[in-house]
Design an enzyme around this catalytic site. Sequence first.
Site, PDB file in Angstrom:
ATOM      1  CG  PHE A   1      -0.912   8.770   4.271  1.00 26.85           C
ATOM      2  CD1 PHE A   1      -1.003   9.568   6.097  1.00 26.85           C
ATOM      3  CD2 PHE A   1      -2.051   8.253   4.026  1.00 26.85           C
ATOM      4  CE1 PHE A   1      -1.975   9.023   7.305  1.00 26.85           C
ATOM      5  CE2 PHE A   1      -2.520   7.065   5.230  1.00 26.85           C
ATOM      6  CZ  PHE A   1      -3.136   7.455   7.075  1.00 26.85           C
TER       7      PHE A   1
ATOM      8  CG  ASN B   1      -4.283  -1.250  14.594  1.00 25.68           C
ATOM      9  OD1 ASN B   1      -4.556  -0.684  14.230  1.00 25.68           O
ATOM     10  ND2 ASN B   1      -2.961  -0.196  15.546  1.00 25.68           N
TER      11      ASN B   1
ATOM     12  CG  PHE C   1       1.812   2.982   8.689  1.00 26.29           C
ATOM     13  CD1 PHE C   1       2.351   4.597   9.646  1.00 26.29           C
ATOM     14  CD2 PHE C   1       1.636   2.483   9.462  1.00 26.29           C
ATOM     15  CE1 PHE C   1       1.737   5.085  10.115  1.00 26.29           C
ATOM     16  CE2 PHE C   1       0.784   2.952  11.025  1.00 26.29           C
ATOM     17  CZ  PHE C   1       0.654   4.608  11.491  1.00 26.29           C
TER      18      PHE C   1
ATOM     19  CD  GLN D   1      -0.792  -0.329   5.992  1.00 25.58           C
ATOM     20  OE1 GLN D   1      -0.848   0.126   5.875  1.00 25.58           O
ATOM     21  NE2 GLN D   1      -1.771  -2.465   6.642  1.00 25.58           N
TER      22      GLN D   1
ATOM     23  CG  LEU E   1      -3.366   8.232  11.917  1.00 22.69           C
ATOM     24  CD1 LEU E   1      -2.509   7.291  11.051  1.00 22.69           C
ATOM     25  CD2 LEU E   1      -4.717   7.136  12.272  1.00 22.69           C
TER      26      LEU E   1
ATOM     27  CG  HIS F   1      -1.726   3.729  14.564  1.00 22.33           C
ATOM     28  ND1 HIS F   1      -1.924   2.140  13.296  1.00 22.33           N
ATOM     29  CD2 HIS F   1      -2.467   4.084  13.848  1.00 22.33           C
ATOM     30  CE1 HIS F   1      -2.885   2.327  13.020  1.00 22.33           C
ATOM     31  NE2 HIS F   1      -3.979   3.217  12.628  1.00 22.33           N
TER      32      HIS F   1
ATOM     33  NE  ARG G   1      -3.782   2.315   2.055  1.00 16.80           N
ATOM     34  CZ  ARG G   1      -4.329   2.415   4.090  1.00 16.80           C
ATOM     35  NH1 ARG G   1      -3.866   1.764   5.159  1.00 16.80           N
ATOM     36  NH2 ARG G   1      -5.271   3.450   3.482  1.00 16.80           N
TER      37      ARG G   1
END
Length: 338
Positions: A68, A110, A121, A71, A130, A134, A63
């Site tokens: 941004f 997760n 990531f 991952q 976030l 995380h 990904r």
Amino acid sequence: MANPRTFFDFAIDDVSGGRVVFELFKDAVPKTVENFRALSTGELGRSKYSDIPLHYKGSIVHRSVAGFMIQGGDFTKGTGKGGESIYGEPFDDEDLSRPLDSEGLLCMANKGPNTNGSQWFITLKDCPHLNGKHVVFGKVVSGFDIVKRISEIPTDEKSRPLQSVVISHCGELELRKVPPKAAPPRGRSLSVSSTERKKKRRHSSDSRGSESESEEPRHKHKHRSKKDKDKRRSSKDRDRSKKKSRRSRSPDDDRDRDRGGRAASPREETMEELDARLEREEKERLAAAKRNELEELKKRASEGESSGGIRFKGRGRMKFRDPELDRRDRGDGDRFRY
């Protein structure tokens, strides 16, 4: 103790893309760090549950969102729906207090609270939305430009890169150990320097004179033949045993005694003075032997040795006299005829 460092070597469409190095925050989240470190080295072998190698090597970046994050870490399925921790089951969030406030942070992906596995990531900017969701367990210390380049690869509608981005190699970096300092060599030079220091403390004025006088013989002593060195060493050992109890007296001591004061404490003969004295005695002995040899040659030359009809005259001049002619001159020639 320094935090561990690991690395990913990326390949983009089977072409080397470069290396990214991470520093792991073991001091803050040791359990999360150990999971990522062991998966980077592959040291645990195959999983006891899935029989799949617990290793990031060969896994893909599944990904990528420009501006941004990127991952990866799903080494079981490669779709973002797999992965496995070294502990077998998903493990709890260790610490959620560190904010995602900058680019280059390494975080655990997760499916919700306390569902950490192997997916990770890397942020490309601060992600305040976030925070508290995380675990931040590391950061990029080298190769962030490679992370940016991967994020710029075109993707499909599910944010999957259209080019293959594979971790071709990964592992842990070892800190270089500073070599221990070598001990200074132990030899005669140290003993000589300590002797000189003691000598300077006891007799500062007298030591300067003795050092200057013995400096030249010491330099000459280095160029002597091995045979002379062995001879000098043996004679030096004998003289040292004989002179061990003797004490030398400096001119300052004599002046103090003449003035009526108490005599200064005697000092032992130094190695430099002993070398100089032995070399001086050796030179005197060689000079005396040479003089004796010259006197013997002069004596022989003055006496005029003769042998086998050869009579020596003067310096190197000789005259041959036939013994037969001498007998004929004396009238004895007939007796020796054959």
